[in-house]
Design an enzyme around this catalytic site. Sequence first.
Site, PDB file in Angstrom:
ATOM      1  N   GLU A   2       0.883  -1.176   0.000  1.00 16.32           N
ATOM      2  CA  GLU A   2       0.000   0.000   0.000  1.00 16.32           C
ATOM      3  C   GLU A   2       0.911   1.213   0.000  1.00 16.32           C
ATOM      4  OE1 GLU A   2      -3.112  -0.020  -0.311  1.00 16.32           O
ATOM      5  OE2 GLU A   2      -3.866  -1.906   0.475  1.00 16.32           O
ATOM      6  N   CYS A  11      -2.403   9.070   2.577  1.00 21.31           N
ATOM      7  CA  CYS A  11      -2.218   8.570   1.208  1.00 21.31           C
ATOM      8  C   CYS A  11      -3.432   8.886   0.361  1.00 21.31           C
ATOM      9  CB  CYS A  11      -1.946   7.070   1.229  1.00 21.31           C
ATOM     10  SG  CYS A  11      -3.162   6.154   2.161  1.00 21.31           S
TER      11      CYS A  11
HETATM   12  P1  NAP Z   1       8.382   5.078   4.490  1.00 24.05           P
HETATM   13  O1  NAP Z   1       9.570   5.896   4.693  1.00 24.05           O
HETATM   14  O2  NAP Z   1       8.326   4.169   3.355  1.00 24.05           O
HETATM   15  O3  NAP Z   1       8.128   4.275   5.857  1.00 24.05           O
HETATM   16  C1  NAP Z   1       7.136   3.295   5.975  1.00 24.05           C
HETATM   17  C2  NAP Z   1       7.724   2.105   6.718  1.00 24.05           C
HETATM   18  O4  NAP Z   1       8.679   1.466   5.886  1.00 24.05           O
HETATM   19  C3  NAP Z   1       8.481   2.489   7.992  1.00 24.05           C
HETATM   20  O5  NAP Z   1       8.300   1.490   8.949  1.00 24.05           O
HETATM   21  C4  NAP Z   1       9.909   2.557   7.509  1.00 24.05           C
HETATM   22  O6  NAP Z   1      10.850   2.387   8.565  1.00 24.05           O
HETATM   23  C5  NAP Z   1       9.947   1.387   6.560  1.00 24.05           C
HETATM   24  N1  NAP Z   1      10.967   1.454   5.527  1.00 24.05           N
HETATM   25  C6  NAP Z   1      11.452   2.558   4.909  1.00 24.05           C
HETATM   26  N2  NAP Z   1      12.368   2.184   3.981  1.00 24.05           N
HETATM   27  C7  NAP Z   1      12.449   0.853   4.002  1.00 24.05           C
HETATM   28  C8  NAP Z   1      13.227  -0.112   3.291  1.00 24.05           C
HETATM   29  N3  NAP Z   1      14.082   0.245   2.337  1.00 24.05           N
HETATM   30  N4  NAP Z   1      13.059  -1.413   3.586  1.00 24.05           N
HETATM   31  C9  NAP Z   1      12.194  -1.788   4.545  1.00 24.05           C
HETATM   32  N5  NAP Z   1      11.440  -0.929   5.265  1.00 24.05           N
HETATM   33  C10 NAP Z   1      11.564   0.381   4.997  1.00 24.05           C
HETATM   34  O7  NAP Z   1       7.073   5.940   4.358  1.00 24.05           O
HETATM   35  P2  NAP Z   1       6.746   7.296   5.099  1.00 24.05           P
HETATM   36  O8  NAP Z   1       7.333   8.386   4.291  1.00 24.05           O
HETATM   37  O9  NAP Z   1       7.055   7.218   6.538  1.00 24.05           O
HETATM   38  O10 NAP Z   1       5.133   7.251   4.962  1.00 24.05           O
HETATM   39  C11 NAP Z   1       4.472   7.989   4.068  1.00 24.05           C
HETATM   40  C12 NAP Z   1       4.195   7.227   2.790  1.00 24.05           C
HETATM   41  O11 NAP Z   1       3.310   6.144   3.051  1.00 24.05           O
HETATM   42  C13 NAP Z   1       3.473   8.105   1.794  1.00 24.05           C
HETATM   43  O12 NAP Z   1       3.962   7.880   0.500  1.00 24.05           O
HETATM   44  C14 NAP Z   1       2.039   7.631   1.896  1.00 24.05           C
HETATM   45  O13 NAP Z   1       1.252   7.900   0.782  1.00 24.05           O
HETATM   46  C15 NAP Z   1       2.226   6.189   2.134  1.00 24.05           C
HETATM   47  N6  NAP Z   1       1.007   5.617   2.746  1.00 24.05           N
HETATM   48  C16 NAP Z   1       0.251   4.791   1.998  1.00 24.05           C
HETATM   49  C17 NAP Z   1      -0.933   4.279   2.510  1.00 24.05           C
HETATM   50  C18 NAP Z   1      -1.794   3.341   1.708  1.00 24.05           C
HETATM   51  O14 NAP Z   1      -2.629   2.683   2.289  1.00 24.05           O
HETATM   52  N7  NAP Z   1      -1.638   3.256   0.404  1.00 24.05           N
HETATM   53  C19 NAP Z   1      -1.321   4.621   3.797  1.00 24.05           C
HETATM   54  C20 NAP Z   1      -0.529   5.501   4.524  1.00 24.05           C
HETATM   55  C21 NAP Z   1       0.644   5.971   3.984  1.00 24.05           C
HETATM   56  P3  NAP Z   1      11.572   3.671   9.238  1.00 24.05           P
HETATM   57  O15 NAP Z   1      10.510   4.499   9.810  1.00 24.05           O
HETATM   58  O16 NAP Z   1      12.461   3.049  10.254  1.00 24.05           O
HETATM   59  O17 NAP Z   1      12.314   4.376   8.129  1.00 24.05           O
END
Ligand code: NAP
Length: 464
Positions: free
Chosen positions: A228, A262
């Site tokens: 997601e 999102c």
């Molecule tokens: P993010 O940086 O991707 O973080 C999300 C999770 O992934 C965190 O637990 C993060 O850990 C982990 N993570 C990051 N890089 C990783 C990697 N290379 N390998 C494994 N795990 C990894 O996302 P964010 O910026 O915090 O969140 C916002 C994003 O989420 C936005 O793009 C939003 O649209 C999306 N989102 C989507 C939905 C949906 O349902 N489609 C819902 C909510 C949010 P750390 O925190 O330790 O870096």
Amino acid sequence: MAIESINPATNKLLRSFEPLTNQAARQKIALAADAFRAYGNVPLDHRALWMRKLAAILEQETNDLAALITLEMGKPLEAARFEILKCADVCRYYADHAARILAPESIPTEPNYSYVRWDPLGIVLAVMPWNFPFWQVFRFLAPALMAGNVALLKHASNVPQCSLAIEALVRRAGFPRGTFQSLLLEVSQVEAILGDERIAAVTLTGSETAGRAIGAQAGWLIKKSVLELGGSDPFIVMPSADLDLAIETAVRARCVNSGQSCIAAKRFIIADEIYDAFESRFVQGMEAVRVGDPMKAGTEIGPLATVRALDLLEAQVKAAVRVGARILTGGERMLGEGNYFEPTVLAGVPRTSAVYREELFGPVAMLFRVQDLNEAIEIANDTPFGLAASAWTRDPAEQQRLVAELQCGGVFLNTMVASDPRLPFGGIKRSGYGRELSAAGMREFLNAKTVLIASAEPAKSHPE
Ligand code: NAP
């Protein structure tokens, strides 16, 4: 590196945690594997009892849990309360509906007897974001535990207190030890966890970057994954729309969760005939939104969750202006120590620019004027994302075209996009794949096992 809980309204450190060692993480996987073996024998009614207890605790402790969310990631307290109550709803939804969703499905293949049964997969790793630190976890947790899977959570590193609180709540509701564990991990440790052969599947909600990393590894390992990811949802308004309601909803849809959702509306695509009226009133609406201390009653937008998120949003707005976009309101940081950004409206973002194709994760809207429905649909689909869309028209022919032609996981007519436990939720294109919520979400982590019992008579059909 320590995992830090920081108040985004002040940027003061609240608490700091050492990440688990790899050995401690392996022990938790072993505990989950043991729990899975025993958990399969727990009757569904019993799981439903625990799930309802979990819902009841969430409702009893809404205020304290909401305060923890607000403290760690800065959303207004009222929104945090709503989030906790929505978690209680999803627990009850799956407690009530699991028996129906998990019931074997008879498929006639006379003279044989055949059916599909739904078996849990085992340990599912959930990598989750901070923006709805409870809801994102609960919408995975409730169907997973009701179906007989067990779960390991790697939550976003800026919400460790929420992560630990969720594990404690699940235990207090009665779920056996090891069925749901929160692992405080650094990103660099995730690869080894997912690579462990005891982990059956993975679900990630987060950015495209994280999605690529997890999706690639899961593909290589041939493990089931659900992604997601981000979105840049369109909000289309056509001349027949109820303009008052559309404008009021547009402001809410952009500012929900301080703009960090999102499925927040991010691109506003407005028919020429009503564009000028929409633009001036939408700008007024954005200017009237109350930004401030998220703990204070009446605040509608709090700080962004991290300094990094604030820096990125500011850089994106500056980049838009550099390529010719006009700022109709806002555009700057505000309010001192915390990560506050002014509600902002941009017009004239060129379709050839990088920012046009990016997700703006904060209270910044992009406006586009279109001549007709064809152009509206064309712009709406001109994005790498495909999460959902909100479209406003009272014309049935336009409604039909929008529903059929918008390329995304959900179309909401004359209302804003919102998740609902009863409805599938997820995207296409670079918004990810798979679904959460409803029966579809529960079945993502189930084995649709085909069972065929041959009749005593010789089979009439040919083998494959
Ligand atoms: P993010 O940086 O991707 O973080 C999300 C999770 O992934 C965190 O637990 C993060 O850990 C982990 N993570 C990051 N890089 C990783 C990697 N290379 N390998 C494994 N795990 C990894 O996302 P964010 O910026 O915090 O969140 C916002 C994003 O989420 C936005 O793009 C939003 O649209 C999306 N989102 C989507 C939905 C949906 O349902 N489609 C819902 C909510 C949010 P750390 O925190 O330790 O870096």
